[in-house]
Design an enzyme around this catalytic site. Structure first.
Site, PDB file in Angstrom:
ATOM      1  N   HIS A  21       0.945  -1.295  -0.064  1.00 44.49           N
ATOM      2  CA  HIS A  21       0.058  -0.004  -0.095  1.00 44.49           C
ATOM      3  C   HIS A  21       0.795   1.280   0.041  1.00 44.49           C
ATOM      4  CE1 HIS A  21      -3.991  -2.128   1.374  1.00 44.49           C
ATOM      5  NE2 HIS A  21      -2.856  -2.996   1.254  1.00 44.49           N
ATOM      6  N   ASP A 126      -5.739   5.586   1.156  1.00 39.85           N
ATOM      7  CA  ASP A 126      -6.245   4.417   1.252  1.00 39.85           C
ATOM      8  C   ASP A 126      -7.549   4.006   1.507  1.00 39.85           C
ATOM      9  OD1 ASP A 126      -6.005   1.331   1.941  1.00 39.85           O
ATOM     10  OD2 ASP A 126      -3.987   1.698   0.904  1.00 39.85           O
TER      11      ASP A 126
END
Length: 470
Positions: A21, A126
């Site tokens: 991520h 995110d």
């Protein structure tokens, strides 16, 4: 387009603290600063450092153009990974995932500060950090975009498969490939991560748009399905969808960093002759499985480079490092002429871009998949958890640029050396493998064309920049 010096529009990246991520939003940061727009990367001090030291494909000068905000998390447990065939999900990272919600206040304070001097703040967060940026709707001039970290195929069928038939709002065009099975059940995640996921989902819906690290060249029909599902669920035609991937560089340059020794080793071997074996930063194999993999690699007779390390800890730079994972005595000496075992983090993009790499045995995390696709490298798919089983289906059944190591129905079982040997030989030495490698190479070429000036992805990125600087 706004210049960098007037700070009228800035972008704030809010990543989830796991390597795949962190990496994706750092690569996106590089693309945004190339347009002269300032980027602020907001996360924990430890994970900002982790992202920086592992960056690949671009030089440190570009890295200095990004402003990192190093926030401190409260103390949390950072236990070593506990390899388990039946539950390969990285449960040891749960304390870190839970504590990351504490970034809400410092991130909100940063946005407040920027709001005082900017015309617009673009907040790219995110999907697993929605609760951290929930105050964005109260901050003047802030415009949020949710970053979807998995492929459109897996995101769509993850939600679609969980819906009762009576609730499905439309029929899927019969020409579109639908997965034979929708992997689920024990081992794919844990109850704790499911609870955390749905806690974050509650905060979805306030975004102005969504950003995908994929390409319409790779999965255009599934991007359209995801957009259609989104529109039906919320009766929403206003949310913007930007398909900007791959974020990672598709042409590698050495930059000014020291080259890893494995790249010199790869220089000694013929084009397409080496299979790269790595299961990412969140997977640890059991000793028994490591033994079977070692035997399978040796018996295959193929050249290989194998990254053999435990999964990252919550703080991978803390003291008390684990010892090396052991192989049988004499193994590395026996295979030294055709195999290299790497026992630390390795520069995956550089490896995949190397001319000698002809295949990639992978856990099918999306970061690894899209990097491999970008470089035209076929995949031996060995999914472990989360979105990976669906990603593997995308690779093997839809794109047909890989072979499955084992079906998800057999997850939790030991994969034998004979199976590993057979899969490697299929990918690297057979007519079937040759056709797979050809498709992977062609798709990689199409993806690289899409990011070149005038290509589909390049045009999409231009549209995104035009939208946020309007």
């Amino acid at each position: 387009m706004e210049g960098q010096n007037d700070y009228r529009v800035v972008v704030v990246m809010v990543p989830f603290p796991a390597q795949g991520h962190l990496n994706q939003l750092l690569h996106l940061s590089r693309l945004v600063i190339s347009y002269g727009i300032p980027v602020h990367y907001a996360g924990s001090a430890t994970h900002n450092y982790q992202a920086k030291v592992r960056v690949q494909g671009w030089d440190t000068e570009s890295l200095t153009k990004i402003q990192f905000h190093d926030f401190q998390l409260p103390p949390y447990a950072s236990p070593p990974p506990k390899p388990d065939l039946s539950v390969p999900f990285p449960v040891h990272l749960q304390p870190l995932f839970d504590i990351s919600t504490n970034l809400r206040n410092p991130v909100s304070e940063l946005l407040d500060q920027l709001s005082a001097k900017c015309r617009r703040i673009i907040v790219v967060y995110d999907s697993m950090m929605a609760s951290v940026v929930q105050d964005v709707k109260f901050i003047p001039k802030a415009e949020p975009f949710r970053f979807v970290t998995v492929p459109a195929f897996s995101q769509f069928f993850g939600f679609w498969g969980a819906m009762p038939e009576s609730d499905k709002p439309f029929r899927i065009d019969p020409r579109i490939i639908i997965p034979r099975c929708n992997p689920s059940g024990k081992g794919i995640t844990t109850p704790e991560i499911v609870r955390l996921f749905f806690a974050e989902v509650k905060f979805w819906g306030f975004e102005s748009g969504r950003i995908y690290n994929t390409s319409k060249v790779i999965e255009g029909p599934y991007v359209e399905l995801l957009e259609k599902l989104s529109s039906n669920e919320r009766n929403d035609t206003e949310t913007k969808h930007f398909v900007l991937g791959p974020f990672n560089p598709v042409e590698m340059t050495p930059g000014n960093r020291k080259r890893h020794g494995c790249l010199e080793w790869l220089n000694e071997h013929d084009k397409g002759s080496v299979i790269y074996v790595s299961f990412g930063t969140m997977t640890s194999l059991t000793e028994e499985q490591i033994g079977e993999l070692a035997t399978g690699l040796e018996k295959s007779g193929q050249k290989f480079i194998w990254v053999l390390r435990n999964a990252d800890k919550g703080d991978d730079f803390c003291s008390g490092k684990d010892g090396n994972l052991e192989l049988t005595e004499g193994y590395e000496e026996r295979v030294k002429d055709r195999g290299m075992v790497v026992r630390e983090w390795a520069p995956q993009l550089d490896i995949l871009a190397h001319r000698s790499i002809g295949g990639f045995m992978s856990h099918c995390g999306w970061n690894s998949c899209i990097e491999s696709i970008s470089m035209g490298v076929p995949i031996a798919a060995w999914p472990m958890h989360s979105d990976q089983p669906l990603n593997a289906i995308l690779i093997t059944e839809v794109l047909r640029i890989g072979v499955m190591v084992r079906d998800w129905e057999d997850s939790g079982k030991l994969v034998s050396s004979a199976t590993i040997e057979s899969v490697i030989k299929t990918l690297m030495t057979t007519k079937e493998g040759e056709e797979i490698r050809k498709r992977a190479s062609e798709l990689g070429g199409d993806v690289r064309k899409s990011v070149a000036k005038g290509g589909a992805t390049s045009s999409e990125m231009d549209a995104f920049i035009a939208h946020i600087t309007r």
